[in-house]
Design an enzyme around this catalytic site. Structure first.
Site, PDB file in Angstrom:
ATOM      1  N   GLU A   1       0.912  -1.484   0.367  1.00 62.21           N
ATOM      2  CA  GLU A   1       0.419   0.206   0.038  1.00 62.21           C
ATOM      3  C   GLU A   1       1.088   1.205  -0.010  1.00 62.21           C
ATOM      4  O   GLU A   1       2.076   1.127   0.710  1.00 62.21           O
ATOM      5  CB  GLU A   1      -1.095   0.492   1.072  1.00 62.21           C
TER       6      GLU A   1
ATOM      7  N   LYS B   1      -9.272   1.820  -3.166  1.00 65.59           N
ATOM      8  CA  LYS B   1     -10.089   0.977  -1.679  1.00 65.59           C
ATOM      9  C   LYS B   1     -11.012   1.250  -1.102  1.00 65.59           C
ATOM     10  O   LYS B   1     -12.240   2.315  -0.824  1.00 65.59           O
ATOM     11  CB  LYS B   1      -9.032   1.435  -0.205  1.00 65.59           C
TER      12      LYS B   1
ATOM     13  N   CYS C   1      -5.396  -3.288   2.093  1.00 63.87           N
ATOM     14  CA  CYS C   1      -5.486  -2.168   4.187  1.00 63.87           C
ATOM     15  C   CYS C   1      -6.803  -2.992   5.205  1.00 63.87           C
ATOM     16  O   CYS C   1      -7.341  -4.117   5.445  1.00 63.87           O
ATOM     17  CB  CYS C   1      -5.018  -1.309   4.332  1.00 63.87           C
TER      18      CYS C   1
HETATM   19  N1  LIG Z   1      -3.423   0.824   7.004  1.00 66.46           N
HETATM   20  C1  LIG Z   1      -5.438   0.598   6.893  1.00 66.46           C
HETATM   21  O1  LIG Z   1      -5.865   0.535   6.365  1.00 66.46           O
HETATM   22  C2  LIG Z   1      -5.659   0.166   7.935  1.00 66.46           C
HETATM   23  C3  LIG Z   1      -4.568  -0.748   9.409  1.00 66.46           C
HETATM   24  O2  LIG Z   1      -4.221  -0.682  10.000  1.00 66.46           O
HETATM   25  C4  LIG Z   1      -5.615  -1.539  10.387  1.00 66.46           C
HETATM   26  O3  LIG Z   1      -6.997  -2.265  10.126  1.00 66.46           O
HETATM   27  O4  LIG Z   1      -5.681  -1.650  11.855  1.00 66.46           O
END
Ligand SMILES: NC(=O)CC(=O)C(=O)O
Length: 275
Positions: free
Chosen positions: A43, A112, A153
């Protein structure tokens, strides 16, 4: 062929977009040289992760990063899951993953879907929605070996998304991600193993390497989990390439042995895809 090599590039992301692109390209070449057929980046691989950075680093698709990723896929004859970049489209910003095939064509563009808005007092507050908007669609692509689903994520926390991908026929879900020093140790591997077991498929997560001086410190630990829930390959927090040999027969074996997918009580409950 029912097996292939997957490579996850846990890139040390810096403030220099051109440096990030050059180093990502170099690691993609190394992974392909080592036999990987699907390669994934983390990401925000071309920009620091943080709401104040997204407007500055955002670019259009196609743009500089699209071109670099497309060439890297074509030059190395691989499928490339291009982590994510801050994308700008008609004044709106997204956290977007592009996927390219071995001929360099874009196969999927995943914005996302679930924005990372959390507040854990004394630990971490992060509100992606301060600058980003969510995507509204599912993203899968086909390879000769299997269909692959893509999430980014925070998307991994939503079991329904994983089930939608499984119902669409995906046997591997790849989540470029950047968990942090609070949620990483608590939830990163657990969520990945949960999604793999829920759906009896392979799950891979790809993080940036940890930079303790960054505003947002990533957990690292890019990992591949099998349909049985085993960790097949992982790493710590430094820059690294994680390799795993993915055997599609294992998906069928596990689904045959524990047939939960056939045993769902659709008369009582159901996950419905609207995309
Ligand atoms: N950074 C993200 O999108 C998600 C995350 O860090 C988490 O769900 O904990």
């Amino acid at each position: 062929m029912t097996s292939f090599r997957l490579a996850l590039i846990q890139l040390a992301v810096t403030a220099s977009k051109s440096d990030n692109l050059a180093r990502a390209t170099k690691f993609v070449r190394e992974a392909a040289t080592n036999g990987a057929k699907i390669v994934a980046l983390p990401e925000c691989f071309n920009s620091p992760y943080g709401t104040k950075y997204f407007p500055t680093y955002a670019e259009k698709i196609p743009g500089q990063s699209t071109e670099a990723l497309s060439s890297a896929a074509k030059d190395n004859n691989i499928f490339l899951i291009g982590g994510s970049i801050p994308e700008e489209d008609e004044g709106t910003l997204y956290n977007t993953c592009m996927v390219f095939g071995p001929d360099g064509h874009m196969l999927a563009k995943h914005r996302k879907v679930h924005l990372f808005d959390i507040d854990i007092p004394g630990k971490i507050r992060f509100q992606e929605s301060e600058t980003l908007s969510p995507g509204n669609s599912f993203s899968c692509f086909d390879t000769a070996d299997c269909k692959v689903g893509v999430g980014i994520c925070y998307d991994i926390r939503f079991a329904e998304l994983g089930q939608v991908y499984a119902d669409k026929g995906c046997k591997l879900i790849v989540y470029p991600g950047a968990f942090n020093m609070t949620t990483g140790p608590a939830h990163w591997e657990l969520l990945q193993r949960a999604r793999a077991l829920d759906n009896q498929l392979y799950v891979a997560t790809v993080s940036p390497a940890r930079d303790d001086s960054a505003g947002y410190v990533a957990w690292g630990h890019s990992t591949v989990v099998s349909p049985w829930g085993d960790v097949l390959a992982t790493t710590d927090h430094q820059e690294a390439i994680v390799y795993a040999d993915i055997d599609m027969k294992r998906v069928e074996e596990v689904r045959e042995q524990i047939p939960v997918r056939r045993q769902k009580r659709k008369d009582l409950y159901e996950v419905v895809s609207k995309g």
